[in-house]
Design a protein around this motif. Structure first.
Motif, PDB file in Angstrom:
ATOM      1  N   UNK A 125      30.466-126.892  23.926  1.00 19.09           N
ATOM      2  CA  UNK A 125      30.631-125.635  24.663  1.00 19.09           C
ATOM      3  C   UNK A 125      32.085-125.496  25.109  1.00 19.09           C
ATOM      4  N   UNK A 126      32.671-124.362  24.821  1.00 19.23           N
ATOM      5  CA  UNK A 126      34.064-124.137  25.174  1.00 19.23           C
ATOM      6  C   UNK A 126      34.170-123.138  26.328  1.00 19.23           C
ATOM      7  N   UNK A 127      35.228-123.319  27.122  1.00 28.51           N
ATOM      8  CA  UNK A 127      35.424-122.473  28.293  1.00 28.51           C
ATOM      9  C   UNK A 127      35.598-121.007  27.902  1.00 28.51           C
ATOM     10  N   UNK A 128      36.272-120.765  26.761  1.00 27.12           N
ATOM     11  CA  UNK A 128      36.499-119.374  26.351  1.00 27.12           C
ATOM     12  C   UNK A 128      35.187-118.672  26.008  1.00 27.12           C
ATOM     13  N   UNK A 129      34.173-119.451  25.539  1.00 27.29           N
ATOM     14  CA  UNK A 129      32.872-118.833  25.266  1.00 27.29           C
ATOM     15  C   UNK A 129      32.248-118.317  26.567  1.00 27.29           C
ATOM     16  N   UNK A 130      32.389-119.133  27.618  1.00 23.47           N
ATOM     17  CA  UNK A 130      31.811-118.739  28.912  1.00 23.47           C
ATOM     18  C   UNK A 130      32.496-117.481  29.455  1.00 23.47           C
ATOM     19  N   UNK A 131      33.825-117.433  29.351  1.00 22.09           N
ATOM     20  CA  UNK A 131      34.552-116.252  29.835  1.00 22.09           C
ATOM     21  C   UNK A 131      34.133-115.006  29.042  1.00 22.09           C
ATOM     22  N   UNK A 132      34.000-115.168  27.729  1.00 16.79           N
ATOM     23  CA  UNK A 132      33.576-114.045  26.886  1.00 16.79           C
ATOM     24  C   UNK A 132      32.159-113.611  27.245  1.00 16.79           C
ATOM     25  N   UNK A 133      31.294-114.587  27.510  1.00 19.10           N
ATOM     26  CA  UNK A 133      29.917-114.260  27.892  1.00 19.10           C
ATOM     27  C   UNK A 133      29.883-113.452  29.184  1.00 19.10           C
ATOM     28  N   UNK A 134      30.644-113.880  30.204  1.00 24.31           N
ATOM     29  CA  UNK A 134      30.621-113.182  31.495  1.00 24.31           C
ATOM     30  C   UNK A 134      31.142-111.753  31.372  1.00 24.31           C
ATOM     31  N   UNK A 135      32.191-111.566  30.576  1.00 17.55           N
ATOM     32  CA  UNK A 135      32.715-110.212  30.390  1.00 17.55           C
ATOM     33  C   UNK A 135      31.724-109.352  29.610  1.00 17.55           C
ATOM     34  N   UNK A 136      31.062-109.957  28.622  1.00 19.88           N
ATOM     35  CA  UNK A 136      30.060-109.216  27.837  1.00 19.88           C
ATOM     36  C   UNK A 136      28.859-108.852  28.712  1.00 19.88           C
ATOM     37  N   UNK A 137      28.471-109.781  29.589  1.00 15.15           N
ATOM     38  CA  UNK A 137      27.357-109.502  30.498  1.00 15.15           C
ATOM     39  C   UNK A 137      27.698-108.356  31.438  1.00 15.15           C
TER      40      UNK A 137
END
Length: 293
Positions: free
Chosen positions: A1-13
């Motif tokens: 799991x990469x940090x950039x995936x989490x940031x992208x997920x939060x913005x998409x949410x």
């Protein structure tokens, strides 16, 4: 799991639209979609469902939002602590100060403290005195230096200094030996008087001016450094704590004028803090060694 995936997920949410997310992150929509799929694979669950052109969060996606926020916050905190250790810090001290102190000798005292305590990381917040007590109460800062006493019984309130105030005008260019006598009543009657840039002394002072000066013009200015700038530009006069104008007086740019017919108040600086932490009390004791103003 990469940090950039989490940031992208939060913005998409938040946006629930791949196109808007792609525009915000300056990426392509397929790249956004790919990061979300990789995160879903890592978690073993779907985060979004497609409804035509729209995407919506699954129940798992909704419940994962605080987890993603917590993971990012933990990572950023770890990086901050690591950076502090690399810079030689082993503790931090957050200080909130009134704008009045920015125009004083306080920055020089702060520099001296930093030199004497290189292991302490300083964080400075500038806020109005009316807001400083709340910052301490909410534990957003360790200590606040305010023009106002604390109204909270549980809060420590140490008086650091009492400083006189004075009528201050732009220097008229005369030297002390040949200068004509300055008439403070005439000065106030023929000049704009900048007021209300200090939280405590102006109500009573304005009443005294009204009682002693037949003609006057008040203009409210929210901060003392702005009032001082206006005085330097020859736009008017004001009553300032001497520590905010001392440098300009010494440089011959401002001139204090005596007003013996007025009972001038003093301007005080108080240290407000909650904790009995040795670090905080040590800082306050350090300030008391100096003339803060």
């Amino acid at each position: 799991m990469e940090l950039k995936w989490l940031r992208t997920f939060l913005l998409t949410a938040k946006l629930q639209n791949y196109r808007k997310v792609a525009e915000s992150l300056h990426m392509t929509q397929p790249a956004i979609s790919s990061q979300i799929k990789l995160l879903e694979q890592s978690l073993g669950a779907s985060l979004f469902r497609k409804e035509g052109r729209r995407i919506t969060l699954t129940s798992f996606g909704r419940s994962f939002i605080p987890e993603a926020q917590s993971l990012i916050a933990h990572y950023e905190d770890m990086m901050h602590r690591t950076s502090r250790m690399q810079q030689g810090y082993n503790s931090s001290l957050s200080i909130a100060i009134t704008p009045l102190l920015v125009d004083s000798v306080f920055p020089a005292i702060l520099r001296k403290f930093a030199e004497d305590h290189p292991e302490v990381e300083l964080e400075i917040t500038v806020a109005e005195s009316f807001d400083l007590q709340e910052l301490v109460e909410d534990a957003k800062v360790d200590v606040a230096l305010s023009c106002l006493k604390s109204t909270a019984v549980h809060m420590s309130c140490v008086n650091l200094v009492d400083e006189p105030i004075s009528l201050v005008i732009a220097h008229d260019g005369w030297d002390t030996e040949t200068a004509p006598v300055l008439d403070p009543v005439e000065i106030m009657a023929t000049s704009i008087i900048f007021t209300d840039h200090h939280p405590s002394y102006w109500p009573s002072l304005k009443q005294q001016i009204k009682d002693n000066v037949s003609s006057y013009r008040f203009v409210k200015v929210s901060q003392s450094h702005a009032a001082k700038r206006f005085i330097l530009e020859g736009m008017g006069v004001s009553f300032l704590p001497l520590f905010t104008a001392r440098r300009e007086i010494q440089e011959g740019r401002l001139l204090p004028v005596e007003t013996p017919f007025l009972e001038l108040p003093t301007s005080s600086i108080f240290a407000l803090f909650n904790s009995d932490d040795q670090k905080i009390s040590g800082f306050v004791d350090y300030l008391r060694r100096f003339k803060v103003t």
